[in-house]
Motif scaffolding. Structure first.
Motif, PDB file in Angstrom:
ATOM      1  N   SER A 123      68.382  -5.109 -34.503  1.00  0.00           N
ATOM      2  CA  SER A 123      67.737  -5.054 -33.498  1.00  0.00           C
ATOM      3  C   SER A 123      67.967  -3.970 -32.562  1.00  0.00           C
ATOM      4  CB  SER A 123      67.602  -6.459 -32.778  1.00  0.00           C
ATOM      5  OG  SER A 123      68.819  -6.660 -32.077  1.00  0.00           O
ATOM      6  N   THR A 124      69.333  -3.778 -32.581  1.00  0.00           N
ATOM      7  CA  THR A 124      69.936  -2.597 -31.591  1.00  0.00           C
ATOM      8  C   THR A 124      69.394  -1.220 -32.264  1.00  0.00           C
ATOM      9  OG1 THR A 124      71.625  -3.832 -30.850  1.00  0.00           O
ATOM     10  CG2 THR A 124      72.032  -1.327 -30.697  1.00  0.00           C
ATOM     11  N   PHE A 125      69.689  -1.244 -33.488  1.00  0.00           N
ATOM     12  CA  PHE A 125      69.243   0.020 -34.328  1.00  0.00           C
ATOM     13  C   PHE A 125      67.783   0.263 -34.210  1.00  0.00           C
ATOM     14  CE2 PHE A 125      68.852   2.521 -38.208  1.00  0.00           C
ATOM     15  CZ  PHE A 125      69.546   3.503 -37.889  1.00  0.00           C
ATOM     16  N   HIS A 126      66.803  -0.679 -34.317  1.00  0.00           N
ATOM     17  CA  HIS A 126      65.409  -0.452 -34.153  1.00  0.00           C
ATOM     18  C   HIS A 126      65.334  -0.042 -32.791  1.00  0.00           C
ATOM     19  CE1 HIS A 126      63.326  -2.446 -37.792  1.00  0.00           C
ATOM     20  NE2 HIS A 126      64.440  -2.789 -37.782  1.00  0.00           N
ATOM     21  N   ALA A 127      65.771  -0.396 -31.708  1.00  0.00           N
ATOM     22  CA  ALA A 127      65.642  -0.277 -30.303  1.00  0.00           C
ATOM     23  C   ALA A 127      65.967   1.179 -29.865  1.00  0.00           C
ATOM     24  CB  ALA A 127      66.180  -1.156 -29.521  1.00  0.00           C
ATOM     25  N   LEU A 128      67.100   1.736 -30.767  1.00  0.00           N
ATOM     26  CA  LEU A 128      67.543   3.162 -30.803  1.00  0.00           C
ATOM     27  C   LEU A 128      66.424   4.237 -30.949  1.00  0.00           C
ATOM     28  CD1 LEU A 128      71.074   2.803 -31.811  1.00  0.00           C
ATOM     29  CD2 LEU A 128      70.240   3.056 -29.575  1.00  0.00           C
ATOM     30  N   HIS A 129      65.337   3.825 -31.660  1.00  0.00           N
ATOM     31  CA  HIS A 129      64.241   4.798 -32.191  1.00  0.00           C
ATOM     32  C   HIS A 129      63.053   4.689 -31.182  1.00  0.00           C
ATOM     33  CE1 HIS A 129      66.625   4.278 -35.836  1.00  0.00           C
ATOM     34  NE2 HIS A 129      66.094   5.283 -36.116  1.00  0.00           N
ATOM     35  N   HIS A 130      63.415   3.975 -30.056  1.00  0.00           N
ATOM     36  CA  HIS A 130      62.180   3.922 -28.993  1.00  0.00           C
ATOM     37  C   HIS A 130      62.854   3.889 -27.632  1.00  0.00           C
ATOM     38  CE1 HIS A 130      59.381   2.409 -32.106  1.00  0.00           C
ATOM     39  NE2 HIS A 130      60.579   1.761 -32.455  1.00  0.00           N
ATOM     40  N   GLY A 131      64.036   4.942 -27.491  1.00  0.00           N
ATOM     41  CA  GLY A 131      64.609   5.031 -26.237  1.00  0.00           C
ATOM     42  C   GLY A 131      63.769   6.151 -25.627  1.00  0.00           C
ATOM     43  N   ASP A 132      64.479   6.488 -24.316  1.00  0.00           N
ATOM     44  CA  ASP A 132      64.100   7.615 -23.519  1.00  0.00           C
ATOM     45  C   ASP A 132      64.178   9.075 -24.205  1.00  0.00           C
ATOM     46  OD1 ASP A 132      63.427   6.009 -21.480  1.00  0.00           O
ATOM     47  OD2 ASP A 132      65.387   6.142 -20.563  1.00  0.00           O
ATOM     48  N   LYS A 133      65.153   8.978 -25.073  1.00  0.00           N
ATOM     49  CA  LYS A 133      65.575  10.365 -25.853  1.00  0.00           C
ATOM     50  C   LYS A 133      65.733  10.059 -27.218  1.00  0.00           C
ATOM     51  CE  LYS A 133      70.353  10.507 -24.808  1.00  0.00           C
ATOM     52  NZ  LYS A 133      71.741  11.328 -24.242  1.00  0.00           N
ATOM     53  N   PRO A 134      65.556  11.082 -28.024  1.00  0.00           N
ATOM     54  CA  PRO A 134      65.816  10.609 -29.686  1.00  0.00           C
ATOM     55  C   PRO A 134      67.205  10.237 -29.705  1.00  0.00           C
ATOM     56  CG  PRO A 134      65.045  12.942 -29.145  1.00  0.00           C
ATOM     57  CD  PRO A 134      65.237  12.527 -28.004  1.00  0.00           C
ATOM     58  N   LEU A 135      67.495   9.526 -30.997  1.00  0.00           N
ATOM     59  CA  LEU A 135      68.673   9.013 -31.414  1.00  0.00           C
ATOM     60  C   LEU A 135      69.423  10.208 -32.471  1.00  0.00           C
ATOM     61  CD1 LEU A 135      70.970   6.912 -32.385  1.00  0.00           C
ATOM     62  CD2 LEU A 135      69.326   6.421 -34.216  1.00  0.00           C
ATOM     63  N   LEU A 136      70.357  10.758 -32.095  1.00  0.00           N
ATOM     64  CA  LEU A 136      71.173  11.865 -32.512  1.00  0.00           C
ATOM     65  C   LEU A 136      72.029  11.004 -33.338  1.00  0.00           C
ATOM     66  CD1 LEU A 136      72.003  14.754 -33.287  1.00  0.00           C
ATOM     67  CD2 LEU A 136      73.617  14.658 -31.281  1.00  0.00           C
TER      68      LEU A 136
END
Length: 267
Positions: free
Chosen positions: A3-16
């Motif tokens: 769930s954390t990993f999914h959420a990282l794709h919908h944050g304020d900036k891209p996932l590096l």
């Protein structure tokens, strides 16, 4: 972690997403504060002394995934084409990785010979994977841009087919032009993953265009090879100015016999 990993794709900036090739590289990247770690198939193949994209590194990939799952951050694993022509076997593999705690996988439609599989093949694989491990973030990669095998519209046809099959994200390596990135973001209902290309892409700019994930691919592994080689040359008193080896440079030493340069200290 999923769930954390999914959420990282919908944050304020891209996932590096930095890509590791062994446990130490992954652990150092996690310790440095990166919120998620990926793997690089070239790095895994290089450590094993095998060429990349040969479909021959399944066991090495599983072994690395098992160790990286110990990290305190989500881990996503590059599975090339899944190491099997049978979708159910790929689904079983992802289910095994999920049992370790792996949060995501990357599956691609490109082949080592420079061709691209029919779209229906990866669609069937995606469906099998989501049936076996629905919680795992499945990043579906299309290599049309990377291999120069199709147009932007053809790429969109594939990304949308993969989305309809149940993918959670789409990866289009090779895309870099603003218009292309913007069109893929607007034309695909899933988070877009792009590959960092030195001199061609900028992390901040990709985020402004709407990309949600920027992967380092094999760059960190190849940069590490450069540092090791230049350090050894410097110790030997030789010019230590070798550039970062290209993907093709590394593939060459993995597929052809290694020849030894003349010893500069020999008489």
């Amino acid at each position: 972690m999923t769930s954390t990993f999914h959420a990282l794709h919908h944050g304020d900036k891209p996932l590096l997403l930095p890509n590791a090739w062994d446990f130490a590289s992954g652990a150092l990247l996690a310790e440095a504060g990166f919120p998620a770690i990926g793997t690089t198939s070239l790095g895994v193949a290089g450590v094993a002394g095998k060429p990349d994209a040969s479909g021959d590194t399944k066991e090495e990939t599983i072994a690395l995934a098992r160790t990286l799952a110990r990290l305190p951050v989500p881990v996503t694993v590059d599975l090339e084409g899944g190491y099997s022509e049978r979708p159910d076997e790929v689904g079983a593999l992802v289910g095994e990785l999920a049992s370790f705690g792996i949060a995501g996988v990357n599956l691609e439609d490109g082949l080592a010979d420079g061709t691209v599989r029919p779209v229906g093949h990866l669609v069937a694989v995606i469906e099998a994977v989501k049936a076996a491990a629905p919680e795992v973030f499945l990043n579906a990669r299309t290599d049309l841009f990377w291999l120069g095998k199709g147009s932007r519209d053809e790429t969109l046809e594939r990304t949308n087919a993969y989305a309809d099959a149940g993918a959670d994200g789409v990866f289009v390596p090779g895309v870099s032009a603003d218009d292309d990135v913007r069109a893929l973001v607007q034309g695909t209902p899933l988070p877009l993953n792009v590959l960092h290309l030195p001199g061609r892409t900028d992390f901040t700019r990709m985020g402004e265009l709407g990309a949600r994930r920027v992967s380092c691919g094999s760059l960190l592994y190849r940069a590490a090879l450069r540092t090791a080689l230049n350090t050894a040359l410097d110790i030997a008193g030789e010019p230590a100015d070798r550039p970062i080896p290209s993907y093709a440079d590394v593939q060459k030493v993995l597929t052809t016999p290694v020849t030894r340069s003349p010893d500069p200290q020999a008489t």
